[in-house]
Design a protein around this motif. Structure first.
Motif, PDB file in Angstrom:
ATOM      1  N   MET A   1       0.842  -1.169   0.000  1.00 10.66           N
ATOM      2  CA  MET A   1       0.000   0.000   0.000  1.00 10.66           C
ATOM      3  C   MET A   1       0.895   1.243   0.000  1.00 10.66           C
ATOM      4  N   ARG A   2       0.553   2.188  -0.843  1.00 13.26           N
ATOM      5  CA  ARG A   2       1.350   3.406  -0.937  1.00 13.26           C
ATOM      6  C   ARG A   2       1.095   4.317   0.250  1.00 13.26           C
ATOM      7  N   LYS A   3       2.070   5.168   0.512  1.00 14.74           N
ATOM      8  CA  LYS A   3       1.985   6.084   1.641  1.00 14.74           C
ATOM      9  C   LYS A   3       0.788   7.038   1.493  1.00 14.74           C
ATOM     10  N   GLU A   4       0.514   7.454   0.258  1.00 16.39           N
ATOM     11  CA  GLU A   4      -0.617   8.353   0.017  1.00 16.39           C
ATOM     12  C   GLU A   4      -1.943   7.667   0.353  1.00 16.39           C
ATOM     13  N   ASP A   5      -2.047   6.388  -0.014  1.00 15.57           N
ATOM     14  CA  ASP A   5      -3.263   5.631   0.285  1.00 15.57           C
ATOM     15  C   ASP A   5      -3.455   5.487   1.788  1.00 15.57           C
ATOM     16  N   LYS A   6      -2.367   5.217   2.487  1.00 13.85           N
ATOM     17  CA  LYS A   6      -2.442   5.099   3.940  1.00 13.85           C
ATOM     18  C   LYS A   6      -2.905   6.416   4.559  1.00 13.85           C
ATOM     19  N   GLY A   7      -2.377   7.527   4.047  1.00 17.84           N
ATOM     20  CA  GLY A   7      -2.778   8.846   4.544  1.00 17.84           C
ATOM     21  C   GLY A   7      -4.259   9.099   4.312  1.00 17.84           C
ATOM     22  N   ASN A   8      -4.768   8.673   3.155  1.00 18.77           N
ATOM     23  CA  ASN A   8      -6.200   8.835   2.865  1.00 18.77           C
ATOM     24  C   ASN A   8      -7.054   7.995   3.808  1.00 18.77           C
ATOM     25  N   ILE A   9      -6.623   6.773   4.067  1.00 17.24           N
ATOM     26  CA  ILE A   9      -7.377   5.892   4.964  1.00 17.24           C
ATOM     27  C   ILE A   9      -7.393   6.460   6.378  1.00 17.24           C
ATOM     28  N   ILE A  10      -6.256   6.964   6.835  1.00 19.58           N
ATOM     29  CA  ILE A  10      -6.175   7.563   8.175  1.00 19.58           C
ATOM     30  C   ILE A  10      -7.109   8.775   8.259  1.00 19.58           C
ATOM     31  N   ALA A  11      -7.122   9.593   7.204  1.00 18.62           N
ATOM     32  CA  ALA A  11      -8.002  10.763   7.182  1.00 18.62           C
ATOM     33  C   ALA A  11      -9.473  10.342   7.196  1.00 18.62           C
ATOM     34  N   GLN A  12      -9.823   9.305   6.438  1.00 16.43           N
ATOM     35  CA  GLN A  12     -11.203   8.811   6.412  1.00 16.43           C
ATOM     36  C   GLN A  12     -11.615   8.262   7.775  1.00 16.43           C
ATOM     37  N   LEU A  13     -10.707   7.518   8.408  1.00 15.62           N
ATOM     38  CA  LEU A  13     -11.004   7.005   9.750  1.00 15.62           C
ATOM     39  C   LEU A  13     -11.209   8.154  10.739  1.00 15.62           C
ATOM     40  N   GLY A  14     -10.402   9.200  10.603  1.00 14.19           N
ATOM     41  CA  GLY A  14     -10.554  10.372  11.470  1.00 14.19           C
ATOM     42  C   GLY A  14     -11.902  11.037  11.285  1.00 14.19           C
ATOM     43  N   GLU A  15     -12.369  11.119  10.032  1.00 17.08           N
ATOM     44  CA  GLU A  15     -13.680  11.705   9.756  1.00 17.08           C
ATOM     45  C   GLU A  15     -14.795  10.862  10.378  1.00 17.08           C
ATOM     46  N   VAL A  16     -14.673   9.549  10.247  1.00 24.07           N
ATOM     47  CA  VAL A  16     -15.692   8.656  10.808  1.00 24.07           C
ATOM     48  C   VAL A  16     -15.678   8.736  12.333  1.00 24.07           C
ATOM     49  N   LEU A  17     -14.496   8.843  12.938  1.00 21.99           N
ATOM     50  CA  LEU A  17     -14.403   9.002  14.398  1.00 21.99           C
ATOM     51  C   LEU A  17     -15.124  10.268  14.863  1.00 21.99           C
ATOM     52  N   ASN A  18     -15.030  11.335  14.084  1.00 23.07           N
ATOM     53  CA  ASN A  18     -15.693  12.584  14.433  1.00 23.07           C
ATOM     54  C   ASN A  18     -17.195  12.518  14.177  1.00 23.07           C
ATOM     55  N   GLU A  19     -17.593  11.694  13.198  1.00 23.66           N
ATOM     56  CA  GLU A  19     -19.001  11.598  12.824  1.00 23.66           C
ATOM     57  C   GLU A  19     -19.824  10.824  13.859  1.00 23.66           C
ATOM     58  N   TYR A  20     -19.232   9.781  14.437  1.00 24.96           N
ATOM     59  CA  TYR A  20     -19.957   8.925  15.380  1.00 24.96           C
ATOM     60  C   TYR A  20     -19.474   9.192  16.806  1.00 24.96           C
ATOM     61  N   ALA A  21     -20.417   9.136  17.752  1.00 24.02           N
ATOM     62  CA  ALA A  21     -20.095   9.445  19.142  1.00 24.02           C
ATOM     63  C   ALA A  21     -19.481   8.267  19.894  1.00 24.02           C
ATOM     64  N   HIS A  22     -19.749   7.039  19.429  1.00 27.50           N
ATOM     65  CA  HIS A  22     -19.311   5.846  20.150  1.00 27.50           C
ATOM     66  C   HIS A  22     -18.716   4.846  19.159  1.00 27.50           C
ATOM     67  N   PHE A  23     -17.727   4.070  19.630  1.00 28.04           N
ATOM     68  CA  PHE A  23     -17.202   3.002  18.796  1.00 28.04           C
ATOM     69  C   PHE A  23     -16.682   1.855  19.643  1.00 28.04           C
ATOM     70  N   TYR A  24     -16.733   0.675  19.051  1.00 31.32           N
ATOM     71  CA  TYR A  24     -16.310  -0.554  19.718  1.00 31.32           C
ATOM     72  C   TYR A  24     -15.219  -1.205  18.890  1.00 31.32           C
ATOM     73  N   LEU A  25     -14.202  -1.727  19.556  1.00 27.21           N
ATOM     74  CA  LEU A  25     -13.156  -2.497  18.890  1.00 27.21           C
ATOM     75  C   LEU A  25     -13.463  -3.972  19.132  1.00 27.21           C
ATOM     76  N   VAL A  26     -13.575  -4.731  18.047  1.00 28.61           N
ATOM     77  CA  VAL A  26     -14.015  -6.119  18.135  1.00 28.61           C
ATOM     78  C   VAL A  26     -12.982  -7.017  17.473  1.00 28.61           C
ATOM     79  N   ASP A  27     -12.707  -8.151  18.107  1.00 35.27           N
ATOM     80  CA  ASP A  27     -11.789  -9.153  17.553  1.00 35.27           C
ATOM     81  C   ASP A  27     -12.581 -10.076  16.635  1.00 35.27           C
ATOM     82  N   VAL A  28     -12.272 -10.026  15.341  1.00 36.46           N
ATOM     83  CA  VAL A  28     -12.986 -10.845  14.358  1.00 36.46           C
ATOM     84  C   VAL A  28     -12.066 -11.898  13.756  1.00 36.46           C
ATOM     85  N   THR A  29     -11.098 -12.359  14.530  1.00 35.47           N
ATOM     86  CA  THR A  29     -10.091 -13.288  14.034  1.00 35.47           C
ATOM     87  C   THR A  29     -10.696 -14.582  13.505  1.00 35.47           C
ATOM     88  N   GLY A  30     -11.597 -15.207  14.238  1.00 34.56           N
ATOM     89  CA  GLY A  30     -12.088 -16.519  13.854  1.00 34.56           C
ATOM     90  C   GLY A  30     -13.354 -16.526  13.023  1.00 34.56           C
TER      91      GLY A  30
END
Length: 172
Positions: A1-30
């Motif tokens: 993955m290119r550095k620019e793509d990673k920067g875009n994904i980080i920015a998108q995640l930041g926008e979603v974090l600001n959009e929603y008031a709550h979030f859960y981290l879930v282990d989906v390994t299995g």
């Protein structure tokens, strides 16, 4: 993955974090594809946004956010999905239904401006009342005294009428 793509994904995640008031981290390994698809469908029906992310990208998005999310950093291991919601207990209720089968497991959550770390916190998260539930309880509490007064007035009128009728029918 290119550095620019990673920067875009980080920015998108930041926008979603600001959009929603709550979030859960879930282990989906299995989780297999069918279970993951079912979980995504349930999330969509419950107005929860499910995103599977790379831990390093999520870590950088959390670092860039205005809120200090350092208690969550240790949970960013393995395969992680993030459940974003505007209702604090909606993802917890969804996870409770899915964890009956043993998967997926809650890693951590940020709800009601508090941090919940560990799978044992799921019960506490399901007990959190949403804004609509609190408003409904308050309205019910406010209506209860008025209903009691009206009920007493209505039943009292029948009682007085019954007493007067009985007295009127009684021979002197």
């Amino acid at each position: 993955m290119r550095k620019e793509d990673k920067g875009n994904i980080i920015a998108q995640l930041g926008e979603v974090l600001n959009e929603y008031a709550h979030f859960y981290l879930v282990d989906v390994t299995g989780l297999n594809a069918a279970t993951t698809s079912a979980m995504r469908r349930k999330c969509f029906q419950s107005e929860i946004k499910m995103v599977v992310v790379k831990n390093t990208l999520l870590h950088k998005a959390l670092e860039a956010a205005e809120t200090d999310y350092t208690p969550l950093y240790d949970c960013l291991k393995g395969t992680t999905a993030v459940l974003f919601a505007n209702t604090a207990n909606a993802p917890a209720k969804l996870l409770k239904d899915f964890t009956k089968d043993g998967m997926p497991a809650l890693k951590a959550a940020y709800a009601e401006e508090g941090f919940y770390v560990g799978a044992d916190q799921l019960e506490a998260l399901t007990a959190i009342k949403s804004k609509d539930e609190v408003i409904a309880e308050i309205v019910a509490l406010l209506q209860s005294p008025a209903k009691n007064v009206l009920s007493a007035l209505q039943s009292g009128g029948n009682t007085i009428h019954g007493v007067l009728k009985t007295l009127g029918e009684r021979p002197e």
